[in-house]
Write a protein that holds these residues in place. Sequence first.
Motif, PDB file in Angstrom:
ATOM      1  N   ALA A 157      -5.671  -6.451 -44.008  1.00 17.75           N
ATOM      2  CA  ALA A 157      -5.546  -7.777 -44.629  1.00 17.75           C
ATOM      3  C   ALA A 157      -6.459  -7.887 -45.846  1.00 17.75           C
ATOM      4  CB  ALA A 157      -5.876  -8.861 -43.614  1.00 17.75           C
ATOM      5  N   SER A 158      -7.649  -7.313 -45.761  1.00 13.35           N
ATOM      6  CA  SER A 158      -8.589  -7.368 -46.891  1.00 13.35           C
ATOM      7  C   SER A 158      -8.036  -6.627 -48.102  1.00 13.35           C
ATOM      8  CB  SER A 158      -9.936  -6.767 -46.481  1.00 13.35           C
ATOM      9  OG  SER A 158     -10.548  -7.536 -45.478  1.00 13.35           O
ATOM     10  N   VAL A 159      -7.394  -5.490 -47.857  1.00  8.98           N
ATOM     11  CA  VAL A 159      -6.789  -4.744 -48.965  1.00  8.98           C
ATOM     12  C   VAL A 159      -5.658  -5.550 -49.588  1.00  8.98           C
ATOM     13  CG1 VAL A 159      -5.479  -2.666 -49.577  1.00  8.98           C
ATOM     14  CG2 VAL A 159      -7.444  -2.497 -48.016  1.00  8.98           C
ATOM     15  N   LEU A 160      -4.821  -6.170 -48.740  1.00  6.72           N
ATOM     16  CA  LEU A 160      -3.724  -6.998 -49.247  1.00  6.72           C
ATOM     17  C   LEU A 160      -4.253  -8.156 -50.075  1.00  6.72           C
ATOM     18  CD1 LEU A 160      -0.772  -7.926 -49.385  1.00  6.72           C
ATOM     19  CD2 LEU A 160      -1.112  -9.049 -47.165  1.00  6.72           C
ATOM     20  N   ASP A 178     -18.513  -0.763 -51.360  1.00 10.11           N
ATOM     21  CA  ASP A 178     -19.190  -1.874 -50.693  1.00 10.11           C
ATOM     22  C   ASP A 178     -18.332  -3.132 -50.736  1.00 10.11           C
ATOM     23  OD1 ASP A 178     -21.526  -0.406 -50.095  1.00 10.11           O
ATOM     24  OD2 ASP A 178     -22.254  -0.696 -52.147  1.00 10.11           O
ATOM     25  N   ASP A 179     -17.462  -3.191 -51.751  1.00  6.73           N
ATOM     26  CA  ASP A 179     -16.623  -4.372 -51.951  1.00  6.73           C
ATOM     27  C   ASP A 179     -15.194  -3.913 -52.216  1.00  6.73           C
ATOM     28  OD1 ASP A 179     -15.457  -6.751 -52.582  1.00  6.73           O
ATOM     29  OD2 ASP A 179     -16.501  -7.014 -54.498  1.00  6.73           O
ATOM     30  N   VAL A 180     -14.315  -4.122 -51.220  1.00  6.86           N
ATOM     31  CA  VAL A 180     -12.942  -3.644 -51.364  1.00  6.86           C
ATOM     32  C   VAL A 180     -12.232  -4.315 -52.528  1.00  6.86           C
ATOM     33  CG1 VAL A 180     -12.001  -5.337 -49.731  1.00  6.86           C
ATOM     34  CG2 VAL A 180     -10.793  -3.179 -50.104  1.00  6.86           C
ATOM     35  N   ALA A 181     -12.543  -5.591 -52.781  1.00 10.77           N
ATOM     36  CA  ALA A 181     -11.877  -6.303 -53.871  1.00 10.77           C
ATOM     37  C   ALA A 181     -12.150  -5.648 -55.217  1.00 10.77           C
ATOM     38  CB  ALA A 181     -12.307  -7.762 -53.893  1.00 10.77           C
ATOM     39  N   SER A 182     -13.368  -5.161 -55.410  1.00 14.49           N
ATOM     40  CA  SER A 182     -13.716  -4.584 -56.706  1.00 14.49           C
ATOM     41  C   SER A 182     -13.026  -3.240 -56.928  1.00 14.49           C
ATOM     42  CB  SER A 182     -15.237  -4.427 -56.836  1.00 14.49           C
ATOM     43  OG  SER A 182     -15.731  -3.526 -55.861  1.00 14.49           O
ATOM     44  N   VAL A 183     -12.971  -2.380 -55.891  1.00 12.66           N
ATOM     45  CA  VAL A 183     -12.356  -1.064 -56.091  1.00 12.66           C
ATOM     46  C   VAL A 183     -10.830  -1.178 -56.185  1.00 12.66           C
ATOM     47  CG1 VAL A 183     -14.253   0.242 -55.060  1.00 12.66           C
ATOM     48  CG2 VAL A 183     -12.401  -0.591 -53.598  1.00 12.66           C
ATOM     49  N   ALA A 230      -8.511  -0.241 -59.499  1.00 10.40           N
ATOM     50  CA  ALA A 230      -7.308   0.589 -59.448  1.00 10.40           C
ATOM     51  C   ALA A 230      -6.112  -0.134 -60.064  1.00 10.40           C
ATOM     52  CB  ALA A 230      -7.008   0.970 -58.002  1.00 10.40           C
ATOM     53  N   LEU A 231      -5.980  -1.411 -59.767  1.00  8.60           N
ATOM     54  CA  LEU A 231      -4.854  -2.173 -60.285  1.00  8.60           C
ATOM     55  C   LEU A 231      -5.005  -2.502 -61.772  1.00  8.60           C
ATOM     56  CD1 LEU A 231      -4.106  -4.596 -57.309  1.00  8.60           C
ATOM     57  CD2 LEU A 231      -2.749  -2.641 -58.081  1.00  8.60           C
ATOM     58  N   VAL A 270       5.083   3.193 -57.306  1.00  6.83           N
ATOM     59  CA  VAL A 270       3.994   3.509 -58.225  1.00  6.83           C
ATOM     60  C   VAL A 270       2.706   3.564 -57.408  1.00  6.83           C
ATOM     61  CG1 VAL A 270       2.692   2.755 -60.251  1.00  6.83           C
ATOM     62  CG2 VAL A 270       5.179   2.373 -60.134  1.00  6.83           C
ATOM     63  N   THR A 271       1.957   4.638 -57.537  1.00  6.26           N
ATOM     64  CA  THR A 271       0.762   4.826 -56.715  1.00  6.26           C
ATOM     65  C   THR A 271      -0.505   4.701 -57.544  1.00  6.26           C
ATOM     66  OG1 THR A 271       0.739   7.237 -57.022  1.00  6.26           O
ATOM     67  CG2 THR A 271       2.055   6.367 -55.196  1.00  6.26           C
ATOM     68  N   ALA A 272      -1.565   4.305 -56.859  1.00  5.29           N
ATOM     69  CA  ALA A 272      -2.876   4.180 -57.519  1.00  5.29           C
ATOM     70  C   ALA A 272      -3.963   4.543 -56.517  1.00  5.29           C
ATOM     71  CB  ALA A 272      -3.083   2.775 -58.049  1.00  5.29           C
ATOM     72  N   GLU A 273      -4.906   5.318 -56.962  1.00  3.18           N
ATOM     73  CA  GLU A 273      -6.004   5.760 -56.093  1.00  3.18           C
ATOM     74  C   GLU A 273      -7.236   4.881 -56.304  1.00  3.18           C
ATOM     75  OE1 GLU A 273      -8.698   9.775 -55.132  1.00  3.18           O
ATOM     76  OE2 GLU A 273      -7.110   9.824 -56.662  1.00  3.18           O
ATOM     77  N   PHE A 274      -7.956   4.631 -55.208  1.00  2.03           N
ATOM     78  CA  PHE A 274      -9.243   3.934 -55.334  1.00  2.03           C
ATOM     79  C   PHE A 274     -10.302   4.680 -54.534  1.00  2.03           C
ATOM     80  CE2 PHE A 274      -7.239   1.879 -51.690  1.00  2.03           C
ATOM     81  CZ  PHE A 274      -8.271   1.690 -50.774  1.00  2.03           C
TER      82      PHE A 274
END
Length: 299
Positions: free
Chosen positions: A206-209, A250-255, A259-260, A241-245
């Motif tokens: 959910a955090s990644v979404l 420490d902060d999923v939103a930032s990484v 990537a986006l 379309v793929t993207a790597e992070f």
Amino acid sequence: MKFAEEVVVEEFLPTFRSMLAADLRERDLTQSEVADALGVSQSAVSKYAHGEVAQNDRVRDDERVRRLVEEIGEGLATGSMSQVQALVEVEVLVRRLEDHDLIAQLHEEAMPALEGYGGDFDVHDPDDELRSTERVLTSMRRAIRIVENTSGFAALIPAVGANLCECLPDADGIDDVAGIPGRIFDVKGRATIPAEPEFGASEHVASVLLAAREHGSDARAALNLRYDLDLIERLEELGHVTAEFDAEYDDVASVVGEALSETSDATVLYHTGGYGIEPITYVLSDSAADAARVARKLA
């Protein structure tokens, strides 16, 4: 299943008509005149007058109902209000009472499955939270059936387990995202769903979404799968379309945001792991069912 309209017909209208019939009789209208004003038979008016029609105490004691009865009673008795106008005024009140109010509460009590919403819903509002919530849960259940009926899905599950989630249209936190409690695990070669979907049940996926949505993605759902290069290549062959992070964050939103920012149209996010961190692939989709269908193509 009990509809809100049934509550109106069975609880509100008999009470309102009884009150209005009594009001009109007190204004010296004859039984025949009351019947004409209400558009009912004289026998129905007689039943109202003799208390043969059950009334709902909460409807009868509601100040808004009492005030409207008096207003319509005066209008019909004096001829200053037409039957059409009286109907409109009653319809307006009914809609107000259905919107997070008395009728919604009576509906909840009559249908226990609605408990927990505290009357805080409007069944006639297509954007109401109740409807949105149930739509998400329905989509999740549909997705679960796809997962359970996909031969080979278990082989896509990472060691930490998979989760599938879908969020409300205006989600701004984990509690606005439905997921599978306990995750999806491979049990003897079968994808095992331990429980029905619930809001707030997924934290990581959910955090990644939510992070993807925060940074411009329109995705409403996400599914995590195991990672390997062949899987990423197959997803790209399917048009994703793929993207790597970076896995060590420490902060999923930032990484995810980083990537986006480089690949704004990505529908697959992945990382290749790190020290003590399993590599994972995340499929972003319009719905949980769509995410499950992507996995079915990979299985």
